[in-house]
Design a protein around this motif. Structure first.
Motif, PDB file in Angstrom:
ATOM      1  N   ARG A  55      -5.754  -5.939   7.350  1.00 18.24           N
ATOM      2  CA  ARG A  55      -4.443  -5.709   7.973  1.00 18.24           C
ATOM      3  C   ARG A  55      -3.677  -4.558   7.336  1.00 18.24           C
ATOM      4  N   ILE A  56      -3.703  -4.458   6.021  1.00 17.33           N
ATOM      5  CA  ILE A  56      -2.962  -3.375   5.355  1.00 17.33           C
ATOM      6  C   ILE A  56      -3.610  -2.025   5.669  1.00 17.33           C
ATOM      7  N   ALA A  57      -4.944  -1.989   5.643  1.00 10.04           N
ATOM      8  CA  ALA A  57      -5.650  -0.748   5.973  1.00 10.04           C
ATOM      9  C   ALA A  57      -5.341  -0.327   7.408  1.00 10.04           C
ATOM     10  N   LYS A  58      -5.315  -1.280   8.312  1.00 12.51           N
ATOM     11  CA  LYS A  58      -5.014  -0.973   9.715  1.00 12.51           C
ATOM     12  C   LYS A  58      -3.588  -0.451   9.854  1.00 12.51           C
ATOM     13  N   ALA A  59      -2.641  -1.077   9.132  1.00 10.61           N
ATOM     14  CA  ALA A  59      -1.250  -0.620   9.185  1.00 10.61           C
ATOM     15  C   ALA A  59      -1.121   0.786   8.611  1.00 10.61           C
ATOM     16  N   LEU A  60      -1.823   1.055   7.524  1.00 12.87           N
ATOM     17  CA  LEU A  60      -1.803   2.386   6.916  1.00 12.87           C
ATOM     18  C   LEU A  60      -2.325   3.425   7.910  1.00 12.87           C
ATOM     19  N   ARG A  61      -3.427   3.106   8.558  1.00 14.79           N
ATOM     20  CA  ARG A  61      -3.994   4.030   9.556  1.00 14.79           C
ATOM     21  C   ARG A  61      -3.046   4.237  10.733  1.00 14.79           C
ATOM     22  N   THR A  62      -2.350   3.185  11.138  1.00 15.90           N
ATOM     23  CA  THR A  62      -1.400   3.292  12.247  1.00 15.90           C
ATOM     24  C   THR A  62      -0.239   4.210  11.888  1.00 15.90           C
ATOM     25  N   VAL A  63       0.289   4.073  10.678  1.00 16.98           N
ATOM     26  CA  VAL A  63       1.396   4.920  10.233  1.00 16.98           C
ATOM     27  C   VAL A  63       0.961   6.384  10.166  1.00 16.98           C
ATOM     28  N   VAL A  64      -0.220   6.627   9.628  1.00 16.88           N
ATOM     29  CA  VAL A  64      -0.724   7.996   9.517  1.00 16.88           C
ATOM     30  C   VAL A  64      -0.979   8.582  10.906  1.00 16.88           C
ATOM     31  N   MET A  88       0.067  15.011   5.293  1.00 12.00           N
ATOM     32  CA  MET A  88      -0.400  13.652   5.457  1.00 12.00           C
ATOM     33  C   MET A  88      -0.802  13.033   4.115  1.00 12.00           C
ATOM     34  N   THR A  89      -1.354  13.846   3.228  1.00 11.37           N
ATOM     35  CA  THR A  89      -1.844  13.300   1.964  1.00 11.37           C
ATOM     36  C   THR A  89      -0.717  12.697   1.138  1.00 11.37           C
ATOM     37  N   SER A  90       0.448  13.321   1.162  1.00  7.59           N
ATOM     38  CA  SER A  90       1.551  12.790   0.364  1.00  7.59           C
ATOM     39  C   SER A  90       2.024  11.441   0.904  1.00  7.59           C
ATOM     40  N   LEU A  91       2.000  11.264   2.209  1.00  9.16           N
ATOM     41  CA  LEU A  91       2.381   9.995   2.822  1.00  9.16           C
ATOM     42  C   LEU A  91       1.406   8.891   2.416  1.00  9.16           C
ATOM     43  N   VAL A  92       0.117   9.160   2.520  1.00 10.40           N
ATOM     44  CA  VAL A  92      -0.901   8.184   2.144  1.00 10.40           C
ATOM     45  C   VAL A  92      -0.803   7.859   0.659  1.00 10.40           C
ATOM     46  N   GLU A  93      -0.603   8.880  -0.157  1.00  7.14           N
ATOM     47  CA  GLU A  93      -0.505   8.676  -1.602  1.00  7.14           C
ATOM     48  C   GLU A  93       0.710   7.819  -1.962  1.00  7.14           C
ATOM     49  N   LEU A  94       1.834   8.076  -1.338  1.00  2.00           N
ATOM     50  CA  LEU A  94       3.048   7.308  -1.601  1.00  2.00           C
ATOM     51  C   LEU A  94       2.857   5.835  -1.250  1.00  2.00           C
ATOM     52  N   ILE A  95       2.287   5.561  -0.098  1.00  2.00           N
ATOM     53  CA  ILE A  95       2.062   4.178   0.330  1.00  2.00           C
ATOM     54  C   ILE A  95       1.061   3.493  -0.595  1.00  2.00           C
ATOM     55  N   ALA A  96      -0.048   4.179  -0.889  1.00  2.00           N
ATOM     56  CA  ALA A  96      -1.093   3.578  -1.716  1.00  2.00           C
ATOM     57  C   ALA A  96      -0.593   3.270  -3.121  1.00  2.00           C
ATOM     58  N   LYS A  97       0.148   4.175  -3.713  1.00  2.00           N
ATOM     59  CA  LYS A  97       0.634   3.963  -5.078  1.00  2.00           C
ATOM     60  C   LYS A  97       1.597   2.787  -5.161  1.00  2.00           C
ATOM     61  N   SER A  98       2.306   2.512  -4.073  1.00  2.00           N
ATOM     62  CA  SER A  98       3.223   1.377  -4.084  1.00  2.00           C
ATOM     63  C   SER A  98       2.487   0.047  -3.920  1.00  2.00           C
ATOM     64  N   LEU A  99       1.233   0.087  -3.478  1.00  2.00           N
ATOM     65  CA  LEU A  99       0.462  -1.141  -3.248  1.00  2.00           C
ATOM     66  C   LEU A  99      -0.384  -1.570  -4.438  1.00  2.00           C
ATOM     67  N   VAL A 100      -0.850  -0.632  -5.236  1.00  2.00           N
ATOM     68  CA  VAL A 100      -1.874  -0.926  -6.239  1.00  2.00           C
ATOM     69  C   VAL A 100      -1.295  -1.199  -7.624  1.00  2.00           C
ATOM     70  N   ASP A 101      -2.143  -1.784  -8.490  1.00  2.00           N
ATOM     71  CA  ASP A 101      -1.764  -2.032  -9.884  1.00  2.00           C
ATOM     72  C   ASP A 101      -1.988  -0.803 -10.766  1.00  2.00           C
ATOM     73  N   ASN A 102      -2.908   0.069 -10.360  1.00  2.00           N
ATOM     74  CA  ASN A 102      -3.235   1.279 -11.124  1.00  2.00           C
ATOM     75  C   ASN A 102      -2.888   2.527 -10.318  1.00  2.00           C
ATOM     76  N   PRO A 103      -1.600   2.859 -10.184  1.00  2.00           N
ATOM     77  CA  PRO A 103      -1.230   4.010  -9.357  1.00  2.00           C
ATOM     78  C   PRO A 103      -1.750   5.337  -9.888  1.00  2.00           C
ATOM     79  N   ASP A 104      -2.045   5.413 -11.190  1.00  2.00           N
ATOM     80  CA  ASP A 104      -2.554   6.656 -11.753  1.00  2.00           C
ATOM     81  C   ASP A 104      -3.988   6.940 -11.315  1.00  2.00           C
ATOM     82  N   LYS A 105      -4.688   5.938 -10.796  1.00  2.00           N
ATOM     83  CA  LYS A 105      -6.067   6.137 -10.340  1.00  2.00           C
ATOM     84  C   LYS A 105      -6.172   6.392  -8.840  1.00  2.00           C
ATOM     85  N   VAL A 106      -5.055   6.546  -8.169  1.00  2.00           N
ATOM     86  CA  VAL A 106      -5.048   6.836  -6.734  1.00  2.00           C
ATOM     87  C   VAL A 106      -5.276   8.330  -6.541  1.00  2.00           C
TER      88      VAL A 106
END
Length: 79
Positions: free
Chosen positions: A50-59, A1-19
């Motif tokens: 909305r994005i947080a809810k969608a992320l939780r739904t996917v997970v 699950m962690t890799s899925l969350v990490e992949l989605i989060a890194k594509s959303l943020v400006d600082n992917p190295d801090k995820v």
């Protein structure tokens, strides 16, 4: 699950190295903690959450396929 969350989060943020994504298991349930830079909190949460809810739904859907219960917590880097 962690890799899925990490992949989605890194594509959303400006600082992917801090995820940072960690998973804590508590019995049959797991808690995935998503830690992002404070500047990127708005991008991960989205308007009205909305994005947080969608992320939780996917997970949750991915966890259901594995017969697991997983929840997602979004934490600021400062905490």
């Amino acid at each position: 699950m962690t890799s899925l969350v990490e992949l989605i989060a890194k594509s959303l943020v400006d600082n992917p190295d801090k995820v940072e994504v960690t998973e804590e298991k508590a019995g049959s349930e797991s808690v995935v903690q998503l830690r992002v830079a404070s500047d990127d909190m708005g991008k991960v949460i989205g308007k009205q959450g909305r994005i947080a809810k969608a992320l939780r739904t996917v997970v949750k859907a991915a966890a259901t396929r594995e017969n697991r219960k997983v929840s997602v917590e979004i934490v600021s880097e400062n905490e």
